[in-house]
Design an enzyme around this catalytic site. Structure first.
Site, PDB file in Angstrom:
ATOM      1  N   ASP A 265     -19.226  -5.261 -43.857  1.00 38.08           N
ATOM      2  CA  ASP A 265     -19.276  -6.537 -43.333  1.00 38.08           C
ATOM      3  C   ASP A 265     -19.556  -7.633 -44.106  1.00 38.08           C
ATOM      4  O   ASP A 265     -19.977  -8.661 -43.703  1.00 38.08           O
ATOM      5  CB  ASP A 265     -20.704  -6.445 -42.395  1.00 38.08           C
ATOM      6  CG  ASP A 265     -21.926  -6.134 -43.427  1.00 38.08           C
ATOM      7  OD1 ASP A 265     -21.519  -5.582 -44.554  1.00 38.08           O
ATOM      8  OD2 ASP A 265     -22.939  -6.249 -42.707  1.00 38.08           O
ATOM      9  N   GLU A 266     -19.162  -7.764 -45.477  1.00 35.78           N
ATOM     10  CA  GLU A 266     -19.087  -9.001 -46.434  1.00 35.78           C
ATOM     11  C   GLU A 266     -18.272  -8.971 -47.251  1.00 35.78           C
ATOM     12  O   GLU A 266     -17.787  -7.861 -47.949  1.00 35.78           O
ATOM     13  CB  GLU A 266     -20.660  -8.973 -46.870  1.00 35.78           C
ATOM     14  CG  GLU A 266     -21.160  -7.662 -47.885  1.00 35.78           C
ATOM     15  CD  GLU A 266     -22.479  -7.887 -48.407  1.00 35.78           C
ATOM     16  OE1 GLU A 266     -22.900  -9.024 -48.800  1.00 35.78           O
ATOM     17  OE2 GLU A 266     -23.409  -7.168 -48.640  1.00 35.78           O
TER      18      GLU A 266
ATOM     19  N   ASP B  92     -20.590 -13.182 -44.692  1.00 37.81           N
ATOM     20  CA  ASP B  92     -21.408 -12.167 -44.290  1.00 37.81           C
ATOM     21  C   ASP B  92     -21.651 -12.124 -42.976  1.00 37.81           C
ATOM     22  O   ASP B  92     -22.213 -13.127 -42.417  1.00 37.81           O
ATOM     23  CB  ASP B  92     -22.679 -12.286 -45.323  1.00 37.81           C
ATOM     24  CG  ASP B  92     -23.780 -11.057 -45.096  1.00 37.81           C
ATOM     25  OD1 ASP B  92     -23.311 -10.153 -44.665  1.00 37.81           O
ATOM     26  OD2 ASP B  92     -24.856 -11.234 -45.734  1.00 37.81           O
TER      27      ASP B  92
END
Lengths: 417, 372
Positions: A134-135, A41
């Site tokens: 983003d993860e 993350d």
């Protein structure tokens, strides 16, 4: 106990500091080199990209979000110290942090950074399940011999590469399933590396709130509260049948999660189930012209994404949020699947005409679902709408112009309202 | 209230009533049928607030009166009684029960007060005429397949019954369309129908009406106002609200200049379409028609499941043409043809195609092609 230095990647037996570089960023766990399911993350991703691209922002509080009425999409850690959180209304964030630099999201820059990170992850394993820009989950099972190093080392290396080559930081959660890996990545942010081994699982979960379970929102929490379930220990007191009787299929999952079990695989290619877009207005509005303009823009965005993915859909959904935050959705089945903005807009507009007068609204969204291959789409016309073929031709032509001269090269008049 | 009635007559009356009643009701009284006994008649009245049906049957009335009971329960009981049984219905107002007795069977049903039953307000009908059941049957049977189920275009959820100008003068006309196909059926204008306002008869009403039209000899009394339509036989009166909307101008949808003419045996054609469509697994099964001189090749190519082809000898003398259709739509319009050959008139592969029976202009179908 096996330990790893996140800075110099030295592995050693135990200790609070790295014997090689004296760094305190040490992670230690008896199962450290046996665990293979990870969740990565990025730390304050949008804000970090902005700070990277404009170093003058480095020590300023930065908030990414849209407009006066929008919500905080990402706040950098400086802003978070002042109490700003994601999803907080912008006016509230600015009360807490009046000197914040508010930046409108530059999705293209974030997507670019995301692609670079994705490429680095692909060096580790092909089993990547992105959850957003983003993860992502990664399954590194069976990669130790390939890389000559256990997953924990490769993950620490990934984070270091991201920092060195992209100027972005991230946190890793490493465990034996997705549920725990996702929880772990959040334990030690930013630049964290947390491990939950099989042996730690029961102790770790026991007193934590069930809220940690991904997918338990306010409504789920309320339902669990009514059953007297607040922590995982409460959940452990229920047998499987009782949970299923009370919560349906979710009960089954709750029973397993209470024991730290999650058998969902890391699936690289989750098929897209729906495409949607929504926007929150600067001010609540019931102005039909204004709403119509928003509706067209949303329909166009949805169509653009469908076209980019070569998909079409059979169900058009309209979503409206009233000033009091109650949500209204309506959907319509199409006889013929579509990927055309014109069709999506017109059908959503018909739905809007049924409910439009119940405003004012603060948000409008539009979606396409029951997706299928684009080849099956828009195959037959409408007898009662002989102009449809012409409009569809015009839309295809406009798409070609935009592909060549840029997204703003040609827009519909109604997009300007 | 107390009355006796023969089981067959009771079943006929109750089944018409119960089919109007919606299966799921939020208002309990709407699940009930109103039974009114008076003179030597009993009336069964049921409604879903849009349609009301009143069915009369001769009965031996010992005590006049009225009550309401669950339409489905009563129907089920009567259906299961032996043929020829004499059924006695007795309402006990004080206990709120209706007793149903037949032979050794005895039922006691809960009732709701008759005062709660919503009786549809009567209407001023602008037009009253009488039409043979066979004429109405043809008008509605041949058009109802094209009724739309789309809720957004609610004005297409019925058959547009109106008076229109045709080549041979004024006609009584039914039109239905869902945007993919259209049916336009004409009949001679009955006496007294000339001033009838055009109305959209809802799908459910069309279905209920069909049960009145089985008797070839019957004459149906039709009454029409701007908001309601009523069909009546001596026994049954069906009153329905009409759809409050404007039916689109269908005349511009019907192609006038389609010149490529295909003539084919409708049954043979339908069977061939049905056969080749079997291999398609898509939701909208597309069939390709390839026309050349006196030859039609029907084919389906479904990459995932297979391909099929069939050739038919036809009458066709124009330029070769390739055009695709939804197999279901082709089957539906082809099955409307029952006397002569089916005549298709094409323009291009993107334009609506017209189909009729021989040269009969009184039943015309239009279908939209699809890309194949």
């Amino acid at each position: 106990m096996p330990a790893l230095c996140c800075d110099c990647l030295t592995t050693f037996d135990a200790g609070r500091r790295c014997p090689a570089c004296r760094s305190p960023r040490v992670v230690a766990n008896p199962e450290l080199f046996d665990l293979t399911i990870a969740h990565m993350d990025c730390d304050a991703f949008y804000a970090s990209v902005e700070k990277r691209d404009d170093p003058s922002l480095a020590d300023k509080p930065v908030i990414i979000g849209g407009g006066r009425r929008g919500v905080v999409s990402t706040a950098c850690y400086v802003a978070r110290i002042r109490g700003v959180k994601s999803a907080m209304p912008m006016f509230k964030a600015l009360q807490l942090c009046p000197d914040a630099v508010v930046i409108r999201p530059r999705m293209e820059a974030y997507a670019e950074a995301s692609r670079a990170i994705r490429a680095m992850m692909e060096d580790l394993t092909p089993a990547i399940q992105p959850l957003s820009l983003d993860e992502a989950f990664m399954d590194l099972s069976g990669t130790e011999r390939l890389h000559g190093a256990p997953p924990a080392v490769m993950l620490a290396k990934l984070i270091r590469r991201m920092k060195d080559q992209l100027g972005l930081t991230g946190s890793i959660g490493l465990s034996h399933n997705k549920f725990l890996a996702k929880i772990a990545s959040d334990l030690d942010k930013p630049r964290g590396f947390s491990v939950i081994g099989r042996g730690d699982t029961a102790d770790f979960l026991r007193d934590r709130p069930v809220r940690l379970i991904w997918g338990v929102g306010d409504a789920g929490q309320a339902a669990l509260d009514r059953a007297g379930i607040r922590t995982f220990a409460d959940l452990l007191r229920w047998d499987r049948a009782a949970l299923v009787a009370r919560f349906g299929s979710m009960g089954d999952r709750l029973y397993d999660l209470a024991r730290g079990e999650d058998r969902r695989p890391v699936t690289a290619h989750e098929p897209v189930k729906s495409i949607s877009n929504e926007t929150t207005f600067h001010e609540d509005t019931s102005d039909p012209d204004l709403l119509d303009g928003h509706l067209w823009r949303m329909a166009e965005k949805v169509a653009d994404r469908a076209k980019a993915k070569d998909l079409a859909g059979r169900v058009v959904t309209l979503k409206l949020k009233r000033a009091d935050h109650t949500i209204l959705t309506r959907q319509v089945n199409l006889r013929d699947a579509t990927q055309l903005a014109d069709t999506i807009y017109r059908r959503a507009r018909e739905l809007f005409d049924q409910v439009g007068a119940q405003g004012p609204y603060r948000l409008l969204g539009c979606g396409l679902s029951h997706l299928c291959d684009a080849g099956e789409a828009d195959r037959s016309g409408d007898l009662l709408d002989p102009g449809a073929a012409k409009r569809s031709g015009a839309e295809r032509a406009a798409d070609r112009i935009r592909a060549r001269f840029g997204a703003d090269a040609i827009v519909k008049g109604r997009a300007l309202r | 209230m107390k009355l006796s009635i023969e089981r067959g007559a009771l079943l006929k009356a109750v089944s018409q009533a119960q089919s109007v009643v919606e299966r799921r009701n939020t208002i309990p009284i709407l699940a009930n049928v109103l039974i009114e006994a008076e003179g030597d008649m009993v009336r069964f009245r049921a409604t879903d607030l849009d349609i009301e049906v009143v069915d009369k049957a001769p009965a031996k009335v010992e005590r006049a009166g009225a009550t309401t009971v669950s339409a489905t329960t009563l129907h089920e009981i009567v259906r299961k009684l032996p043929d020829g049984a004499l059924v006695t219905l007795t309402a006990d107002g004080a206990a709120g029960r209706l007793t149903v007795e037949a032979g050794r069977s005895n039922f006691s049903l809960a009732t709701l007060p008759k005062e709660d039953f919503p009786v549809m307000a009567s209407s001023e009908y602008q037009s009253n005429f009488s039409a043979p059941a066979t004429v109405l049957r043809r008008l509605f049977d041949k058009s109802k397949f094209a009724i739309s189920t789309e809720e957004t275009r609610y004005y297409l959820n019925g058959v547009y019954l109106h008076v229109a100008e045709a080549d041979g003068g004024r006609v009584l006309r039914c039109v239905a369309t869902d945007g993919h196909r259209l049916a336009r059926i004409d009949a001679d204008l009955p006496d007294g129908a000339a001033g009838m306002p055009g109305v959209i008869v809802p799908r459910k009403t069309v279905g209920e009406l069909r049960k009145l039209l089985d008797d070839d000899e019957a004459k149906i009394a039709v009454s029409v106002s701007e908001t309601k339509i009523r069909f009546a036989t001596p026994e049954i009166t069906l009153t329905s609200k009409v759809i409050d909307g404007t039916f689109p101008d269908y005349s511009r949808v019907i192609p006038q200049n389609n010149t490529r003419r295909l003539e084919v045996d409708a049954a043979e054609f339908a069977q061939a379409v049905d056969r080749v469509a079997t291999v398609s697994s898509e939701r909208s099964r597309a069939v390709k028609l390839e026309l050349s001189e006196d030859r039609l090749i029907l084919s389906v190519n479904a990459p995932d499941s297979g391909a099929a082809e069939e050739e038919l000898a036809v009458a066709y003398g124009d330029d070769p043409l390739q055009i695709g259709f939804n197999a279901k739509y082709l089957l539906e319009i082809a099955s409307q043809v029952d006397r002569e050959n089916a005549v298709f008139l094409f323009n291009s592969s993107g334009d609506p195609t017209l189909m009729r029976e021989g040269n009969d202009q009184s039943a015309v179908y239009v279908v939209m092609p699809m890309r194949v």
